[in-house]
Enzyme design. Sequence first.
Site, PDB file in Angstrom:
ATOM      1  N   GLU A 160     -40.715 -17.788  17.441  1.00 29.03           N
ATOM      2  CA  GLU A 160     -41.917 -17.350  17.910  1.00 29.03           C
ATOM      3  C   GLU A 160     -43.344 -18.044  17.057  1.00 29.03           C
ATOM      4  OE1 GLU A 160     -42.155 -13.128  18.925  1.00 29.03           O
ATOM      5  OE2 GLU A 160     -40.585 -13.545  20.257  1.00 29.03           O
TER       6      GLU A 160
ATOM      7  N   GLU B  55     -33.483 -14.584  22.076  1.00 25.92           N
ATOM      8  CA  GLU B  55     -33.836 -12.859  21.750  1.00 25.92           C
ATOM      9  C   GLU B  55     -33.816 -12.395  23.096  1.00 25.92           C
ATOM     10  OE1 GLU B  55     -36.615 -12.918  18.264  1.00 25.92           O
ATOM     11  OE2 GLU B  55     -37.119 -10.960  19.306  1.00 25.92           O
TER      12      GLU B  55
HETATM   13  C1  GAL Z   1     -39.892 -10.446  18.963  1.00 27.31           C
HETATM   14  C2  GAL Z   1     -39.734 -10.822  17.694  1.00 27.31           C
HETATM   15  C3  GAL Z   1     -38.802  -9.981  16.799  1.00 27.31           C
HETATM   16  C4  GAL Z   1     -39.092  -8.762  17.099  1.00 27.31           C
HETATM   17  C5  GAL Z   1     -39.128  -8.522  18.576  1.00 27.31           C
HETATM   18  C6  GAL Z   1     -39.134  -7.066  18.811  1.00 27.31           C
HETATM   19  O1  GAL Z   1     -41.023 -10.820  19.864  1.00 27.31           O
HETATM   20  O2  GAL Z   1     -39.527 -12.322  17.639  1.00 27.31           O
HETATM   21  O3  GAL Z   1     -38.897 -10.398  15.717  1.00 27.31           O
HETATM   22  O4  GAL Z   1     -40.566  -8.512  16.593  1.00 27.31           O
HETATM   23  O5  GAL Z   1     -39.923  -9.227  19.216  1.00 27.31           O
HETATM   24  O6  GAL Z   1     -39.173  -6.955  20.388  1.00 27.31           O
END
Ligand code: GAL
Length: 834
Positions: A428, A504
Amino acid sequence: MKKINNKITLTSTFNLVLCLCVFVQLSCSQSRINTQRVSQSFNQDWTFGKGEIGSESEIDFDDSSWRKLDLPHDWAIEGPFDKKHDTRTGGLPIYGTSWYRKNFTIDAKHKGKQVTVEFDGVMNNAEIFINGEKAGERPFGYISFEVDLTPYIKFGQENIIAVRVDPKELSARWYPGAGIYRNTYLNIKSPVNITYNGTYITTPMVSETESEVVIETTIENKQNLRGKYSLQTSILNANGKVMAKSSIVVNLEKELIVVDKIKVSNPVLWDLDNPHLYTAESVLLKNGSQIDNYETTFGIRTIKYSKEKGFELNGNQVKFKGVCLHHDLGPLGSAVNYRATERQLEIMKSIGVNAIRTSHNPPSKEQLELCDKMGILVQLEAFDEWAIAKVENGYNKIWDEWHERDLRDMIKRDRNHPSVVMWSIGNEIREQRNKKGAEVAKHLVAICHDEDPTRPVTAGFNSYPQSIKNGLAEAVDLVGFNYKATQYDKVVKNNPNFIVYGAETASTVSSRGVYHLPVKNYDRHESLQVSSYDIISPPWAYPPDFETYAQETMPHSLGEFVWTGFDYLGEPTPYNGRDNETHGKWGGDWPSRSSYFGIVDLAGFPKDRYYYYQSRWTEKPMVHILPHWNWENSEHREIPVYCYTNAEEAELFLNGKSLGKKVMGVDKTTIPAEFSWWKKPQTTWESPYRLNWNVAYEPGELKVVAYNDGKAVAEKIIVTAGEPDHIELIPDRTEIDADGSDLSFVTVKVVDKDGNFCPLADNLINFKIDGPASIAAVGNGNAATTEPFQANYRKAFNGLCMLIIKSKKGVSGEVSIEASSNGMTNGNVKVFTK
Ligand code: GAL
């Protein structure tokens, strides 16, 4: 640097040794060096002082009042928790200057040798001084590095090494830890040696009958000892049997890369079920005497990515059933520990996880070693931040000067691990919305390909469609999307070249054992806990079911990496409140101070989601129901009971009476889904991945039975428990190594007089340990408590807490553990150290 190639074909059956002289010219010969490398742990007997007066690096600095300790060490986990520290970093004191010092002597017989210290990771801004002189520095806390002490060493006399560590506040979005938190090693080696991370092994040709193993070995020549050297390489299988050997003679001037090609017959491939590992033993000789030796573990396997078949390991399609993991080890903090890391991976494997993403930084060596051994695939990530800041004192501060070196060093260290199947250049990154983003991405991808052309490069993108528009997604080999379950189709349709996956996913939040009724979506709860019906997530995320659906309907997606496998320290979303006292930092929802994202909690206890993923990712019949069955004064109240199973059907019984069978995929569960971006705006979603019954509560026994082909294959019973009566202690291992770092994780369970688990118990438990072990930490998975992790007591959280004991180095014996609590009968158990 010069490269020399040697190609040798050997068969394992003959164990043949061939010697090939590549260079015959001997230019000049220097002093004879005839001993081999000494490489030993440098972890013992350091002193540690917090703060700084300015002369800590000096030889005669008086550190007699400092604390004595062994590494690895994370000072921040010692606490105390305080609202004044950002809760993104765990509400713990992760910042401030500190020093470590150690005296050591190198025998005079080693004069003329190279003396180096390897640091697997120092958090962070490390500066290394030896005998008062600065010998090295490394700002990035996650990178391994070697410091050459040779010019400053006094052979045969006492030397003082001093390490300044200077982590800053607001330097991370999660708990980084603080101090020399990974292992250290002292090396004494010949000035002509195989350099740090000096081998690179690839297997360009793999078949069932034969494999070509290419070994690039970098030899450094620190004292201009030119001449003829020979490099012998043996390949050993997992049983230590030599499968092939080769020898190459080189004429060394400066630094040299020797390329050796060795054939191994009938190779055993590294696979998920049989992660067979080979060892390459490299020996450097001068005039027939061994002067250096080096070992590299590697695997023989093929990996391939395509739009059509996704990811293939040894020609077989494998979908990533992955989890993201931060590097901390819960109550133990960030100080690396082999057993704690192994346990994390064991727990992940038990739900069918086959891949991890080392979010968002280079991992410990131990984690990769374990993934190699356990057959777990790894996406290895370099950065959470490039030049544009996410946090004030993050990597952006050192980006310009260090990113290339850090990225190259990361790959050089880890490119021999068969488990590593892709490099990630970032998570990100803010440059997704920046014109220069694609340019930076191309530069980083080129570095990765240069250091390792055998693995693809990826990144995790959350900005959609910006990351595509500005060319960033095009620049990487594999396009990872964060929380875009609904977009995969569209992305692939519009960008037919992209190979995509969920870098993710989910980010569902929950607290183990907490159930809030009615079942509904909310942003926050006054308890600072989150209901465990597995439907709540921050606005950018969603329940696990959505991603399961997306993956099932997108067969060529590579798979997913769930955020997260374990709860981690810091980032207590959704409790990221700020108030006047926190001056813009998180902390306004004090004492909420660690994450709720985990499939298991911070102590390693499964949450309900553990069973969700187990039901999706494993085949051995299992069934699980939630919530607990202790609803006081709630007779006849309607309680939603959710069921996760991988079987075809399940039947629920309350006090022996059937409440009906439900069929997976047919009987769906309506889950609240107030997500405006989901296909079309809607407020509910019919999940085919869970069953549910609305049950009029009556205390007693709730039982679920799962069926395949009409036959019962699994069952689970939950009972309404009476008052807490006694404590059960359940160690994960009753015998541990007396090596000073092995651990036993003792589950502490509060039960009623009949042994039924008390799901709401929050009794304070005190621990007494007798024998050759100490308490390493305590925990209970409660994300909103300021109880210390280093203590001999802990409150149960929803019936459970965890005691972690650590062996004493070199002392075997019986360790008696006693747990006591007011009004309850003690729990006792024994653990043996050997
Ligand atoms: C994402 C990020 C992670 C964590 C996650 C929580 O956007 O890459 O490191 O913060 O959100 O939902």
